[in-house]
Design an enzyme around this catalytic site. Structure first.
Site, short mmCIF file in Angstrom:
data_model
loop_
_atom_site.label_atom_id
_atom_site.label_comp_id
_atom_site.label_asym_id
_atom_site.label_seq_id
_atom_site.Cartn_x
_atom_site.Cartn_y
_atom_site.Cartn_z
N LYS A 153 3.27 5.29 19.69
CA LYS A 153 3.58 6.69 19.33
C LYS A 153 3.22 7.65 20.46
O LYS A 153 3.60 8.82 20.40
CB LYS A 153 2.79 7.09 18.09
CG LYS A 153 3.03 6.21 16.88
CD LYS A 153 4.15 6.74 16.03
CE LYS A 153 4.24 5.98 14.72
NZ LYS A 153 5.30 6.51 13.86
N ASP B 181 10.72 7.10 6.15
CA ASP B 181 11.26 6.48 7.37
C ASP B 181 12.79 6.46 7.35
O ASP B 181 13.43 6.49 8.39
CB ASP B 181 10.74 5.05 7.50
CG ASP B 181 9.26 5.06 7.83
OD1 ASP B 181 8.87 5.83 8.73
OD2 ASP B 181 8.48 4.34 7.17
N LYS C 283 26.21 16.13 -8.62
CA LYS C 283 25.47 14.97 -9.13
C LYS C 283 26.42 13.78 -9.25
O LYS C 283 27.48 13.90 -9.89
CB LYS C 283 24.88 15.31 -10.50
CG LYS C 283 24.08 14.18 -11.10
CD LYS C 283 23.58 14.53 -12.49
CE LYS C 283 22.97 13.30 -13.14
NZ LYS C 283 22.68 13.51 -14.54
N ILE D 135 8.66 12.04 13.92
CA ILE D 135 8.15 13.38 14.28
C ILE D 135 6.98 13.26 15.25
O ILE D 135 6.92 13.94 16.27
CB ILE D 135 7.75 14.14 13.00
CG1 ILE D 135 8.98 14.29 12.09
CG2 ILE D 135 7.17 15.51 13.34
CD1 ILE D 135 8.67 14.77 10.69
N LYS E 243 -0.27 1.47 17.33
CA LYS E 243 0.37 2.77 17.12
C LYS E 243 -0.06 3.80 18.17
O LYS E 243 0.70 4.67 18.55
CB LYS E 243 0.05 3.31 15.73
CG LYS E 243 1.31 3.36 14.91
CD LYS E 243 1.12 3.44 13.45
CE LYS E 243 1.92 2.34 12.81
NZ LYS E 243 1.94 2.38 11.38
N ASN F 291 8.03 9.70 -1.52
CA ASN F 291 6.86 8.83 -1.70
C ASN F 291 5.75 9.61 -2.40
O ASN F 291 5.91 10.78 -2.72
CB ASN F 291 6.40 8.26 -0.35
CG ASN F 291 6.03 9.38 0.62
OD1 ASN F 291 5.12 10.13 0.37
ND2 ASN F 291 6.78 9.49 1.71
N PHE G 177 -1.55 9.14 11.93
CA PHE G 177 -2.19 8.34 10.91
C PHE G 177 -1.47 7.00 10.79
O PHE G 177 -0.29 6.89 11.13
CB PHE G 177 -2.16 9.05 9.55
CG PHE G 177 -3.28 10.01 9.37
CD1 PHE G 177 -3.30 11.22 10.06
CD2 PHE G 177 -4.35 9.73 8.52
CE1 PHE G 177 -4.36 12.11 9.93
CE2 PHE G 177 -5.41 10.61 8.37
CZ PHE G 177 -5.41 11.80 9.07
N PRO H 79 14.11 10.70 12.15
CA PRO H 79 13.43 10.86 13.44
C PRO H 79 11.93 10.62 13.27
O PRO H 79 11.38 10.85 12.20
CB PRO H 79 13.70 12.33 13.80
CG PRO H 79 14.01 13.00 12.50
CD PRO H 79 14.67 11.96 11.64
O1 C5P Z 1 5.29 4.53 11.90
P1 C5P Z 1 4.39 4.92 10.82
O2 C5P Z 1 5.09 5.60 9.68
O3 C5P Z 1 3.44 3.88 10.35
O4 C5P Z 1 3.44 6.01 11.51
C1 C5P Z 1 2.63 6.86 10.79
C2 C5P Z 1 2.34 8.11 11.59
O5 C5P Z 1 3.55 8.61 12.16
C3 C5P Z 1 1.81 9.25 10.74
O6 C5P Z 1 1.00 10.05 11.56
C4 C5P Z 1 3.08 9.99 10.32
O7 C5P Z 1 2.81 11.34 10.03
C5 C5P Z 1 3.93 9.85 11.57
N1 C5P Z 1 5.36 9.75 11.32
C6 C5P Z 1 6.20 10.78 11.72
N2 C5P Z 1 7.55 10.67 11.54
C7 C5P Z 1 8.09 9.56 11.00
C8 C5P Z 1 7.26 8.51 10.58
C9 C5P Z 1 5.90 8.63 10.76
O8 C5P Z 1 5.69 11.79 12.21
N3 C5P Z 1 9.38 9.49 10.83
#
Ligand code: C5P
Length: 398
Positions: free
Chosen positions: A340, A274, A284, A305, A336, A205, A322, A303
C-alpha cells in the site's frame, strides 16, 4: 492560570490537598469544589484554608451567586477532578448534573482532566471502563491510576497517581505539552462504503465507524484539526471534527483526495467495499421480471483509496492503513505496509465477536521500524497509541 479542583468522596480525597499544593507551587490559582461524600473524608475548611477561597459544596444557598456552577465553569482555565470516584465518572459519562461539581463539569468548556481512584474491581468493571472510554472519546483527559496496594486491601490498578504527576498532567494539557498535533491536520476515512445495485439495493459491510470516531477523538485531544470522510454510520463523531459523509468508494476517494492536500496525517480506517456493481441501475429491479439482471450482477474492483493517497502523498505526510485479519496479523501487516505504500499498518483481529462494532480491539502496529503487539484494549486507547506513533513519525514543524 486558574484551576478548579473537584474533589469526590473516596479515601484518596486527603491526597487532593497535596495535588492542590503542587498546582500552587506551579503558579496556579486554585479553587475547590467538593461533593457531599468528599466532605465526609476531608472538611471543606481544609481546602478553604489552603486556597484562601471559599469552597463550593452546594448548588443552592449561595447568597451572592444564584448560579455558582456557571461562574465556576467560566472562570477556570482547566477543571481537574482528583480523585474521581466511579460514581462521578459515571455521572460525567451520562451528563448527569445533580450537584455543584457535576453541574460545573457539564457547563465547563475548558479542558477537563480526571484522575480516577477506586477499588481495583470497581475500576476494572466493564461499566467503569465503558464510562472512561466515553469520556476519552469526548476529549476529556482521563489519567491512568497507579497500580499497587489499595486502601481496601486489594492489589491492582486504582490508586490515585502521585500528586506531582497529576499536577504535571494538568500543566501539560494547559501549556500544549499534551497537544503535539496542534496546528496539524488529520484526515480519517471511516465506516463502510455503500455500492448501489439499483435504487434500493446495495453492497456494503458491517463497519460501525467506531475506530474512526476513536481516532478522531484522539487526534482532537492531541490538538489536531480533524476531517472525517465517512460512509453512512450511526456512530456519532466528535462535535469538533468536520465530517464529510459519502456513499460509494469513488465518492470517498474524491472527498479524501480533496482533503489530503493540506493534511499532515491520513488515517484510512474505512472498510471500503473492494468491489462494486459495474452498473447501478436506475429504479428498482423487479423480482421475477428482472431476475436475469439480479442474478448476474457483475462486480468490478473499486479504487484503492489508501494506495492512491500514498502514491499522491506530499512530503512529510504520514499515511496509516488498517488490516482486518482473522490470523497471521504480523505477516499481513508487513505485506500491506509495502503493497500500500503506507508508513504504518494497524492490523486488528476480526471474527469471534471482535472487529466491526466492538468497543475493544487487539491489534499490532507495523512500521518500517518493526512490529509492536498490543493487548486487547478499548478502541479509545488503541486510537491514542496510534496517534502517539503518528506524532513520532511526523517531521518537526519549522
Ligand atoms: O486491501 P485491504 O482492504 O485489506 O486494505 C485495508 C486498508 O486499505 C484499510 O486501511 C482500508 O481503509 C484501505 N482501503 C482503501 N481502499 C480500498 C480498500 C482498502 O483505502 N478500496
Amino acid at each position: 492560570m486558574r484551576i478548579l479542583l473537584g474533589v469526590t468522596g473516596c479515601i484518596a480525597a486527603y491526597k487532593s490537598c497535596e495535588v492542590l499544593r503542587e498546582l500552587q507551587r506551579a503558579g496556579a490559582e486554585v479553587q475547590v469544589v467538593m461533593t457531599a461524600s468528599a466532605a465526609e473524608f476531608v472538611g471543606p475548611q481544609t481546602f478553604a484554608a489552603l486556597t484562601g477561597q471559599p469552597v463550593g459544596t452546594a448548588l443552592f444557598g449561595d447568597a451572592v451567586d444564584p448560579i455558582p456552577h456557571i461562574r465556576l465553569a467560566e472562570s477556570c482555565d482547566a477543571l481537574l477532578i482528583a480523585p474521581c470516584t466511579a460514581n462521578v465518572l459515571a455521572k460525567l459519562a451520562c451528563g448527569i448534573a445533580d450537584d455543584l461539581l457535576t453541574s460545573t463539569a457539564l457547563a465547563c468548556t475548558a479542558p477537563v482532566v480526571v484522575a480516577p481512584a477506586m477499588n481495583v474491581h470497581m475500576y476494572e468493571n466493564a461499566a467503569t471502563q465503558g464510562n472512561i472510554a466515553v469520556l476519552k472519546r469526548r476529549g476529556i483527559h482521563v489519567l491512568d491510576p497507579d497500580s499497587g496496594y489499595l486502601a481496601c486491601g486489594d492489589v491492582g490498578p486504582g490508586k490515585l497517581p502521585a500528586p506531582h504527576d497529576i499536577a504535571a498532567a494538568v500543566l501539560a494539557v494547559l501549556d500544549g505539552g499534551a497537544r503535539p498535533l496542534a496546528g496539524r491536520k488529520v484526515v480519517i476515512t471511516s465506516g463502510p462504503t455503500v455500492e448501489p445495485i439499483d435504487a434500493v439495493r446495495f453492497v456494503s459491510n458491517h463497519s460501525s465507524g467506531k475506530m474512526g470516531a476513536a481516532l478522531a477523538a484522539a487526534s482532537l485531544t492531541a490538538g489536531a484539526q480533524v476531517t472525517v470522510v465517512s460512509g453512512p454510520v450511526s456512530t456519532a463523531y466528535p462535535q469538533e471534527a468536520r465530517v464529510v459523509v459519502v456513499g460509494t468508494a469513488e465518492e470517498m476517494l474524491r472527498a479524501a483526495v480533496g482533503e489530503a492536500d493540506d493534511a499532515d496525517a491520513i488515517i484510512c480506517a474505512a472498510a471500503v467495499a473492494d468491489y462494486r456493481p459495474a452498473e447501478a441501475r436506475e429504479g428498482k429491479l423487479k423480482k421475477g421480471a428482472d431476475d436475469a439482471a439480479l442474478e448476474a450482477v457483475r462486480m468490478v474492483r473499486n479504487p484503492d483509496i489508501l494506495r492512491t493517497l500514498a502514491e499522491q502523498r506530499r512530503r512529510g505526510q504520514v499515511i496509516v492503513g488498517f488490516a482486518a485479519e482473522t490470523s497471521d496479523l504480523a505477516d499481513a501487516a508487513q505485506r500491506k505496509l509495502a503493497s500500500k505504500g503506507a508508513d504504518m499498518i494497524v492490523a486488528n483481529e476480526v471474527g469471534g465477536g471482535r472487529g466491526f462494532g466492538a468497543d475493544e480491539s487487539r491489534a499490532l502496529i507495523a512500521t518500517s521500524g518493526g512490529i509492536e503487539e498490543m493487548s486487547l484494549m478499548p478502541k479509545a486507547e488503541l486510537a491514542e497509541r496510534i496517534v502517539d506513533r503518528i506524532c513520532a513519525l511526523l517531521p518537526e514543524t519549522s
